[in-house]
Design a protein around this motif. Sequence first.
Motif, PDB file in Angstrom:
ATOM      1  N   ILE A   5      -0.512   0.518   8.288  1.00 39.00           N
ATOM      2  CA  ILE A   5      -1.494  -0.537   8.006  1.00 39.00           C
ATOM      3  C   ILE A   5      -0.979  -1.887   8.513  1.00 39.00           C
TER       4      ILE A   5
ATOM      5  N   ASN B   1       0.832  -1.196   0.000  1.00 41.13           N
ATOM      6  CA  ASN B   1       0.000   0.000   0.000  1.00 41.13           C
ATOM      7  C   ASN B   1       0.870   1.250   0.000  1.00 41.13           C
TER       8      ASN B   1
ATOM      9  N   SER C 266       1.129   3.690   1.873  1.00 44.95           N
ATOM     10  CA  SER C 266       0.771   4.159   3.209  1.00 44.95           C
ATOM     11  C   SER C 266       2.007   4.362   4.070  1.00 44.95           C
TER      12      SER C 266
END
Length: 121
Positions: free
Chosen positions: A65, A31, A33
């Motif tokens: 995450i 991701n 992130s």
Amino acid sequence: MFFFFTCGTHTFTSRLKGAESLTVQCQNCGNFSGHVYKRWEWFTFCFIPVIPFSLKPYKEVGCHICNFYQDIKYRPDVQQQMSWGGGQEQGGVMMGPPGGGHNNGWGAAPMAGGAQHPQYK
Ligand SMILES: [Zn+2]
């Protein structure tokens, strides 16, 4: 007499200055992130940080995450993005002459046009 003292560690964690807005891909979960953090562990005595474990804070890429943290030295892509972000004062760049500053006026828009056609006809 009663002595009460506690030894432990304290970790300072904050967003790395100059890279707060940087979002990078996490190599663990994939991701986008990941953020760049600065982490510095200190040895504490009576909850007061007295001795750092290392001379300098670690720079890490952390993902909120999957909770995956990775030293930024394994992420050359992130280091490259950080240098683009204008954080020239970080001093983490090993290469380049110490007094070099000739590139400041150039390279402002290498991605703008693509083709560098001459001015005259
Ligand atoms: Zn992740």
